[in-house]
Structure formats: structure tokens, C-alpha cells
Design a protein around this motif. Structure first.
Motif, short mmCIF file in Angstrom:
data_model
loop_
_atom_site.label_atom_id
_atom_site.label_comp_id
_atom_site.label_asym_id
_atom_site.label_seq_id
_atom_site.Cartn_x
_atom_site.Cartn_y
_atom_site.Cartn_z
N PHE A 108 -5.47 3.20 10.20
CA PHE A 108 -5.65 2.83 8.93
C PHE A 108 -5.52 1.25 8.44
O PHE A 108 -6.53 0.85 6.64
CB PHE A 108 -3.81 2.92 8.18
N VAL A 161 0.41 5.74 1.16
CA VAL A 161 -0.46 6.22 2.15
C VAL A 161 -1.18 7.32 0.81
O VAL A 161 -0.28 8.14 0.46
CB VAL A 161 0.32 6.69 3.31
N LEU A 190 1.64 7.35 9.73
CA LEU A 190 2.08 7.63 8.71
C LEU A 190 1.85 8.71 8.07
O LEU A 190 1.25 10.02 8.53
CB LEU A 190 0.66 6.86 8.27
N ASP A 243 -4.90 9.87 4.06
CA ASP A 243 -4.90 9.40 5.08
C ASP A 243 -3.53 9.53 5.88
O ASP A 243 -3.69 9.07 6.61
CB ASP A 243 -4.60 7.66 4.95
N ALA A 244 -3.24 11.01 5.62
CA ALA A 244 -1.86 11.30 5.76
C ALA A 244 -2.38 11.93 8.18
O ALA A 244 -3.28 11.97 7.83
CB ALA A 244 -1.30 12.09 5.43
N LYS A 300 -8.88 -0.30 6.32
CA LYS A 300 -9.04 -0.20 4.86
C LYS A 300 -9.04 -1.79 5.05
O LYS A 300 -9.84 -2.16 3.63
CB LYS A 300 -7.65 0.12 4.92
N ASP A 354 0.76 -0.92 0.26
CA ASP A 354 -0.20 -0.37 0.40
C ASP A 354 0.90 0.72 0.33
O ASP A 354 2.09 1.29 0.48
CB ASP A 354 -1.00 0.24 1.23
N ILE A 386 7.09 -0.25 7.30
CA ILE A 386 7.29 1.13 6.39
C ILE A 386 8.54 1.51 6.40
O ILE A 386 9.36 1.55 6.71
CB ILE A 386 6.79 2.08 7.66
#
Length: 375
Positions: free
Chosen positions: A39, A27, A76, A31-32, A43, A25, A64
Motif C-alpha cells: 500500500f 484504505v 489490509l 486496495d483491500a 501510493k 489514510d 492500523i
């Protein structure tokens, strides 16, 4: 003494466990600022409960930008790359051998056994027809005509419990043309052509055998019941059922043999559209569900409608446990894709492919004819 024709098979035994999976994924800006747990739970809520995603994060299964992160509250940033590593697992038992019914440089048709899934999904990510085709192709890098390495893929689906002919394309061109054949067959049904008009327009014809519960009164019947979806536990995209508001579907059913003693009927079904679980739904819709079908009952509806209370039960990898209600992949019924007649997508020649019938789907006359001579 005459020689017997050699029957070709492909397939190798499954490994004890698969290789696991990775899900990638990026980001998005919207969605930050979310936390890692927020998250994934937002999702992929249908993949695992909140506790399950916490378990996956703490188990070092998520990175990440390439670095393992074990804190669920990690914030994120936009454009960060997330990777979830699903741990390897032992998939449920499934057969692996596929009888090759037809093969040239463009097509391969195999006899799929009941219990084998066609494409990856759910617990079956490796134990599928597609995997065996890919492994088979790696051992044969070029075609007989010297073409590039092929990548065979199924061009239609059979239910996991359905056996019989599965048609697969070995080149992009044959795949696109076969896909067009199937699309044309469905479109003429949607345009409400007559049964005879459908027959003359199609470039592919599929004939199935099925054993149904009950005695079918008429010798032949055409079923035109539309098929749609409803919300159903354990089926993320919805369960296909008989629905007045669904998409058009057409099946032609003919009685082959009635068994009064056992209250069942052996039928031949020709489908002129390709809705998921169409034969199971159509036969159950007219009050003749397939014997042993764990899901569909008379009316083309599922046995269970009530929602499940799954609570917080989850598997070792954090995912939900399998639903208690029957689901479409459950086996137990007798449905066999017996014959396909098609116009070859490259040569335009007429090709007829037949998959041997299981004994339970043969008429008494066919059973006698297939018995070895006693002399």
C-alpha cells in the motif's frame, strides 16, 4: 531632534527539531487485500524507496486502527485507518524574523527574507512564513475592532530565495477577494489583452528588482513566453520552464542601471501573471539569467536535464536523500518583491506597500541617497 519611525517585526526563534508529521489514510475497497508495504510503496513511491518504507514499518511509525503494526506483510481490509508518523527532524537553517510593512484587521504584509520558505514542503515543514504567522496570531486573539481570532495566510508565493513583500490575508473575505485579484491578473494575460489594457484592468500590481548576468540592450522589453512543466529529478510535480505549449505569462522589464565593468544589469520587473518562478524563467529565456541562479540558464531551461541514479540511498527516516541536481528552492540569486499597489479588498482604498531594497539591488544614486550624512 526628529524621532525615527519604529520598525515592527514578528517572529520567534525556531525550535531545534520540529514536531514531526502524521499522514492519515483510509484504505479504499480497491486496495483491500494489499499488504501494508504494498500500500505505502504504491501510493507514496516518491516519498521513500521500498527499503525506506520497510524501515518505517519496523520502526513502529505506522498504525492500523490505532495499533502499531511492525509486520510489512500485514493484509489490509477496506476502511481501515492507517496513520504514518514521520519522526521529528532538524530542518535546514532558515531566518525567522519578518518585518511588518503593513497591517490592519484584514491584511498583513511582511518583508520575507531570502532563505525562508512561505508554505510547508519537503524538509521545511515548520520553518516557514505560515508557521510564524500562526504563532503571531495566537498571541493576538482578537483584532482591534473586536472581531474573532484571525488566521493569517499568504495569498501568493515567493520563491525561497526571493525576498520582499508577501501579502497575507487575515480573514476569509479578504483572502477570497485577494485571490480573485491575482486570478484576474492572470486571466487578462490568458485572454491576450494588450499590455496597456492589462494595466487598466488589474486591481493589484507587483514590481520586483533583479540583478541579471549580461547587459540588456533595450531599455524596456515585454516578455510573453509561455511557461509549462517538464519531468525533473527531485521535483514531484514537475519543473516549470519556458515551454511553447505552456500557459501564457507576461513580464514587463525595464533597465534601471547597466554595469559594464561587471557585465550585469539591474532591472525592474512588473509581472502581470503569477506563474511559478516566472521572473527567473523569463529573464533567463531572453539570455539574462539572474546572477547566482543555481537552476535556470539561458533559454529558460534548467542546467541539468539528465535523470539521476538515486539507487537505494535514503535518510534516517527512510526518505530519499536530497537530489544532487539544483532544485527550485535553492538560493543564491538576487530577486526582491519591492512594491505592491492594490485596491484594499474591504475598504476599496488604494494601498501602496514598499519593502526596503537590499544594497545590491539599489542604483548608485539610491545608494548615495541612503548613505548617512558625513557631517
Amino acid at each position: 531632534m526628529s524621532k525615527k519611525a519604529v520598525v515592527a517585526y514578528l517572529g520567534v526563534p525556531w525550535p531545534q527539531v520540529n514536531d514531526g508529521l502524521t499522514y492519515h489514510d483510509i484504505v479504499p475497497p480497491a486496495d483491500a487485500g494489499l499488504t501494508l508495504i504494498e500500500f505505502y510503496f504504491r501510493k507514496y513511491k516518491k516519498s521513500a524507496p521500498l527499503q525506506g518504507w520497510l524501515q518505517r514499518i519496523q520502526n513502529k511509525q505506522i498504525t492500523i486502527d490505532g495499533k502499531v503494526v511492525t509486520l510489512p506483510d500485514t493484509k489490509l481490509r477496506a476502511s481501515a485507518e492507517l496513520v504514518y508518523h514521520r519522526l521529528p527532524w532538524r530542518e535546514p537553517d532558515a531566518p525567522y524574523l519578518l518585518q511588518v510593512l503593513f497591517e490592519d484587521d484584514y491584511l498583513i504584509a511582511v518583508n520575507k527574507p531570502s532563505g525562508l520558505q512561505v508554505l510547508p514542503g519537503g524538509l521545511y515543514q515548520q520553518r516557514t512564513v505560515l508557521t510564524q504567522l500562526q504563532w503571531h496570531a495566537r498571541k493576538r486573539p482578537t483584532t482591534s475592532s473586536g472581531c474573532q481570532k484571525t488566521h493569517p495566510v499568504p495569498v501568493h508565493r515567493l520563491g525561497r530565495g526571493t525576498s520582499g513583500i508577501l501579502l497575507c490575508a487575515k480573514t476569509k473575505l479578504s483572502k477570497s477577494r485577494l485571490a480573485a485579484y491575482f486570478a484576474e491578473g492572470t486571466s487578462v494575460v490568458e485572454d491576450k489583452y494588450t499590455n496597456s489594457e492589462c494595466n487598466t484592468m488589474r486591481k493589484i500590481c507587483k514590481i520586483y528588482r533583479a540583478l541579471v548576468s549580461g547587459l540588456m540592450d533595450m531599455d524596456e522589453v515585454v516578455i510573453k513566453q509561455p511557461i509549462g512543466t517538464i519531468k525533473y529529478p527531485g521535483v514531484a510535480k514537475g519543473l516549470y520552464v519556458a515551454s511553447p505549449s505552456g500557459k501564457p505569462a507576461l513580464s514587463s522589464v525595464r533597465v534601471l542601471e547597466r554595469d559594464l565593468e561587471n557585465n550585469c544589469t539591474l532591472v525592474q520587473v512588473e509581472i502581470q501573471s503569477g506563474r511559478p518562478h516566472q521572473i527567473r524563467i523569463h529573464l533567463s529565456f531572453i539570455g539574462l539569467p539572474l546572477i547566482g541562479d543555481p537552476l535556470y540558464v539561458s533559454g529558460g531551461q534548467p542546467k541539468c536535464f539528465h535523470p539521476e541514479l538515486t539507487g537505494e540511498s535514503f535518510e534516517k527516516d527512510g526518505g530519499y536523500q536530497r537530489p544532487e541536481n539544483p532544485v527550485p528552492g535553492d538560493c543564491g540569486y538576487n530577486l526582491h518583491a519591492h512594491q505592491i499597489v492594490l485596491v484594499h479588498p474591504i475598504s476599496n482604498e488604494l494601498v501602496k506597500i514598499t519593502a526596503p531594497l537590499p544594497a545590491i539591488l539599489q542604483t548608485q544614486e539610491e545608494l548615495k541617497a541612503n548613505q548617512p550624512n558625513s557631517s
